[in-house]
Design an enzyme around this catalytic site. Structure first.
Site, PDB file in Angstrom:
ATOM      1  N   ASP A  24       0.936  -1.133   0.077  1.00 35.68           N
ATOM      2  CA  ASP A  24      -0.031  -0.192   0.043  1.00 35.68           C
ATOM      3  C   ASP A  24       0.791   1.363  -0.072  1.00 35.68           C
ATOM      4  O   ASP A  24       1.683   1.343   0.630  1.00 35.68           O
ATOM      5  CB  ASP A  24      -0.749   0.261   1.365  1.00 35.68           C
TER       6      ASP A  24
ATOM      7  N   CYS B  28     -11.376   1.700  -0.954  1.00 42.80           N
ATOM      8  CA  CYS B  28     -10.331   1.555   0.239  1.00 42.80           C
ATOM      9  C   CYS B  28     -10.634   0.387   1.336  1.00 42.80           C
ATOM     10  O   CYS B  28     -11.633  -0.463   1.118  1.00 42.80           O
ATOM     11  CB  CYS B  28     -10.389   2.860   0.988  1.00 42.80           C
TER      12      CYS B  28
ATOM     13  N   GLU C  78      -8.830   4.781  -4.978  1.00 48.28           N
ATOM     14  CA  GLU C  78     -10.032   5.511  -4.644  1.00 48.28           C
ATOM     15  C   GLU C  78     -10.435   6.208  -5.888  1.00 48.28           C
ATOM     16  O   GLU C  78      -9.792   7.146  -6.132  1.00 48.28           O
ATOM     17  CB  GLU C  78      -9.914   6.570  -3.529  1.00 48.28           C
TER      18      GLU C  78
ATOM     19  N   HIS D 257     -16.458   5.133   2.514  1.00 51.04           N
ATOM     20  CA  HIS D 257     -16.308   6.157   3.730  1.00 51.04           C
ATOM     21  C   HIS D 257     -17.898   6.256   4.058  1.00 51.04           C
ATOM     22  O   HIS D 257     -18.250   6.982   4.841  1.00 51.04           O
ATOM     23  CB  HIS D 257     -15.656   7.533   3.173  1.00 51.04           C
TER      24      HIS D 257
ATOM     25  N   GLU E 251       1.453  12.502  -0.780  1.00 49.31           N
ATOM     26  CA  GLU E 251       1.442  13.398   0.262  1.00 49.31           C
ATOM     27  C   GLU E 251       2.363  14.512   0.375  1.00 49.31           C
ATOM     28  O   GLU E 251       2.021  15.760   0.623  1.00 49.31           O
ATOM     29  CB  GLU E 251       1.298  12.584   1.443  1.00 49.31           C
TER      30      GLU E 251
HETATM   31  N1  GLN Z   1      -4.616  -2.296   3.227  1.00 53.40           N
HETATM   32  C1  GLN Z   1      -5.225  -1.089   4.085  1.00 53.40           C
HETATM   33  C2  GLN Z   1      -6.691  -1.558   4.557  1.00 53.40           C
HETATM   34  O1  GLN Z   1      -7.438  -2.171   3.665  1.00 53.40           O
HETATM   35  C3  GLN Z   1      -5.129   0.047   3.157  1.00 53.40           C
HETATM   36  C4  GLN Z   1      -5.641   1.553   4.087  1.00 53.40           C
HETATM   37  C5  GLN Z   1      -5.543   2.586   3.302  1.00 53.40           C
HETATM   38  O2  GLN Z   1      -5.453   2.730   2.097  1.00 53.40           O
HETATM   39  N2  GLN Z   1      -5.766   3.757   4.038  1.00 53.40           N
HETATM   40  O3  GLN Z   1      -7.110  -0.725   5.565  1.00 53.40           O
HETATM   41 ZN    ZN Z   2      -7.118   3.434   0.629  1.00 49.44          ZN
END
Ligand code: GLN
Ligand code: ZN
Length: 755
Positions: free
Chosen positions: A598, A726, A665, A694, A604
């Protein structure tokens, strides 16, 4: 030499404001109680700054949610849909910050965005053609008066008109320029009002000046300020910049009638050379941002004083300042009981930075070497024992070929298609499954020593087995173990790596009432032992379907930590990359065929200036990721996942991460990114999230089919994966299961239609 700070943290050293606000939202405390808590926190902040003899103490740096929102409200930039709710002033404010759903209506929050290159998020003001910018609020005046009553004559801090207009979202035909006149009048009134209250200084923050500016931007800035400054009267104006240098407008800035200009010497790579080469008007005060407002390491006094020495001949008065608001560092080391002096003596949180300002002031005023100076010199002269020669040697030994995975993508894709024989639009998830109360309770019981390691593991394995079974029942193609052992995707890995430190109470505001506790990179980073192998191999033993190993990538681990200052970010990223590489190779050796790394936060730390993107960041961030996976066999499939889809502008860089599959996303951004994937001939297989995790909504089969069909207009069908956008850890099982079932059903229907 006088001292100044730009702003102070405001949630309270023990997050008092967060808890009071959350109670207020639930109706458990009154508006008055919440306001009392806030006033108490402001008072404590003032006193601590006074104790440390700060000469320019800011006010109005407090906020119930966000300063940009405060500024919008101050100047009447409030969309009608919020005023129409007819709520109290405070509730209307919170409605803009996080939405309102109740008897008076149902209105979504304003948009929230990352604040420059920090992990703080601001509320985006929204102006329509009916918006009239005028001074309607009184927060800065009240807080100025409040401080004065406590015996502190403060410098009110307000976001400046240029930054405000540039950050505002315009929903009608009127744009920034069309509001310039109104803004001038409103800010002139602000100055006049402060003049009448007796304020000596006013800080107008213009961080937008550190971006790459167009001619039009500079014209807007000059136009606004040449007018506003006519209203100055008895109030001196400090134009404050931060998060970088002002190379595009240095001459314009210094030519205007400001009384003080604040420049960032920490992040502004060109600030020192600008001041040295171009000089600085002697009739203005230079507020020199030399105390790092973003990181937690002690200031090197000799270095700071050295810089002041270098510029003192070309400047008039110099005031020692922080590089940005101290909002971005934790409150105080006093709450850290476990780290020990051997570590904490190297750190300065907000409160300790005030002490540093006080000490440097004393040192500058003394002709002899002071005890403070000697102690600081000694601190920087001693070895922190943070070096691990074997790690250093390993990084030094990295060869060019270590950044390249062979065979090339196209050949691997063929080999992997044959190996996995997955159907069209393979279905998968991003990794975590709902972190239900029992999962959290198990982790916390283990942490507190209430259960044995064996009990802790047995519980998690049981959960993993259930999770795998559930995924098989749902009919997903590539499974995951569920991440039940993780509190947080960065903290978990940090805790398992040598070279990392953890704090107890070092919270930093991320947005509104949300705070994060970034770990600290203390020394050279390496992996002590396998981290995830036991969980992943156990999960794989429960199924014949391929199971993805789950790791966090080096750039994300680094971006969500406080980094070292004694080695480069690049060096540190490579160290972490090698540690994660070891984990990747161990997973592969233990039979894991698909590994996801990930990089949620890859974007950022992208520099604010586009001109710096490659040289300052992408040139090491992308190689760090490649280093993680270049050692695996052709048939091992590497996935990555990224969170915010705002990476349309770095698509080629993302393709060159050379992963086999990327999920991201996309559901909230109307799939705009697809055009850019197409234009750039994106070769990595992609799973643009088909629904928004979300929100607790369950997407219908039709809706998911429509999303996938839209994607198929832009992407070849062989490249498309189907997945949520996500991880599912914040969702409940009751939404997760039907959502995933619909996802599987949608792909089934689509497969039969598109075979
Ligand atoms: N592998 C993480 C999860 O599924 C990825 C989280 C993220 O991208 N913030 O929670
Ligand atoms: Zn994510």
């Amino acid at each position: 030499m006088k001292t100044s700070i730009i702003g102070y943290p405001r949630v309270g050293s023990l997050r008092e404001l967060k808890f009071a606000s959350e109670k207020y939202f639930k109706g458990a405390v009154s508006e008055e109680e919440l306001k009392n808590t806030a006033a108490q926190l402001r008072k404590e902040n003032l006193l601590i700054q006074k104790e440390n003899d700060i000469d320019f103490i800011p006010s109005n740096d407090f906020s119930f949610y966000d300063n940009v929102l405060d500024t919008a409200v101050l100047f009447g930039i409030v969309p009608k849909r919020y005023t129409e709710l007819k709520l109290s002033e405070l509730d209307a404010y919170f409605a803009m910050a996080h939405g309102y759903q109740g008897e008076k209506g149902d209105v979504k929050a304003l948009a929230m965005k990352k604040w420059f290159n920090t992990n703080y998020h601001y509320i985006v003001p929204e102006a329509g053609d009916d918006t009239v910018i005028k001074l309607v609020g009184d927060k800065p005046f009240n807080e100025y008066n409040e401080a004065k009553a406590l015996g502190v004559d403060t410098v009110p801090a307000v976001i400046g008109p240029f930054t405000l207009l540039k950050l505002t979202k315009y929903t009608g035909s009127k744009k920034a320029w069309d509001f310039a006149k109104e803004a001038v009048k409103a800010y002139a009134e602000l100055i006049e009002k402060f003049d009448s209250l007796g304020a000596k200084w006013l800080q107008l923050a213009e961080p937008y000046l550190v971006f790459d500016l167009s001619k039009d931007d500079i014209a807007l800035f000059e136009n606004i300020y040449s007018e506003i400054l006519k209203a100055k009267g008895g109030v001196k104006i400090l134009l404050q910049t931060y998060f970088g240098d002002v190379r595009d407008c240095y001459d314009n800035l210094t030519a205007l009638d400001f009384d003080g200009i604040g420049l960032d010497f920490v992040e502004g790579r060109k600030t020192l050379s600008l001041v040295k080469e171009k000089g600085f008007p002697k009739d203005k005060i230079l507020f020199a941002g030399l105390i790092n407002g973003k990181n937690i390491w002690r200031n090197n006094y000799a270095k700071t004083l050295g810089i002041i020495d270098e510029i003192k001949d070309v400047c008039g008065e110099i005031v020692l300042n922080t590089s940005c608001s101290l909002l971005h560092v934790p409150y105080t080391l006093k709450n850290e009981t476990k780290l020990g002096e051997n570590y904490t003596k190297y750190f300065a949180f907000a409160e300790e930075k005030l002490t540093e300002l006080k000490e440097i002031k004393k040192i500058a005023a003394s002709s002899d070497e002071t005890a403070e100076y000697s102690a600081n010199k000694a601190l920087f002269a001693t070895d922190r024992n943070a070096t691990d020669e074997s790690v250093k040697a390993r990084v030094a030994g990295i060869k060019d070929e270590d950044f390249t995975r062979l065979p090339a993508f196209a050949e691997r894709e063929k080999i992997q298609k044959a190996r996995f024989a997955l159907p069209l639009f393979p279905t998968t998830t991003i990794g975590s499954f709902p972190q239900t109360a029992d999962v959290k309770a198990n982790r916390s019981a283990f942490r507190k020593g209430n259960i044995t390691e064996a009990e802790y593991k047995a519980f998690n394995k049981n959960k993993i087995a259930e999770c795998v079974k559930l995924q098989e029942e749902i009919g997903l193609d590539v499974l995951v173990h569920g991440e039940y052992e993780r509190n947080d995707m960065v903290e978990y890995f940090g805790e398992n790596l040598n070279g990392y430190l953890f704090t107890e109470k070092a919270w930093v505001q991320s947005y509104g009432t949300r705070c994060v506790k970034p770990p600290i990179v203390w020394g050279d980073v390496s992996r002590a032992k396998p981290i995830t192998v036991e969980w992943s191999t156990y999960a794989q033993s429960c199924t014949d379907k391929p199971l993805k190993g789950m790791l966090t990538g080096p750039v994300t681990i680094l971006n969500w930590s406080f980094p070292r200052e004694d080695i480069s970010l690049k060096e540190c990223a490579y160290q972490i990359a090698l540690a994660i590489r070891d984990e990747v190779l161990d997973l592969e050796a233990n039979g894991i065929k698909i590994i996801q790394v990930d990089e949620a936060a890859l974007r950022e730390k992208l520099p604010l200036r586009r001109s710096d993107w490659e040289s300052e960041y992408l040139d090491w961030a992308i190689p760090a990721f490649r280093l993680v996976h270049s050692g695996v066999k052709a048939e091992t499939q590497i996935h990555t996942h990224m969170c915010y889809s705002e990476f349309t502008d770095i698509i080629p860089a993302i393709d060159s991460m050379d992963a086999d599959v990327i999920t991201f996303e996309a559901s909230r951004s109307d799939l705009q990114i697809l055009d850019s994937l197409k234009e750039n001939n994106f070769r990595t297989e992609v799973g643009p999230g088909v629904y928004d995790i979300h929100s607790p909504r369950i997407p219908s089969v039709e809706e998911i089919k429509t999303a996938l069909s839209k994607m198929l207009e832009k992407l070849p069908k062989e490249k498309l994966w189907a997945n949520p956008d996500c991880g599912l850890k914040t969702r409940g099982t009751e939404e997760t299961v039907p959502s995933l079932k619909n996802l599987v059903e949608a792909t089934k229907q689509l497969r039969s239609e598109r075979q």
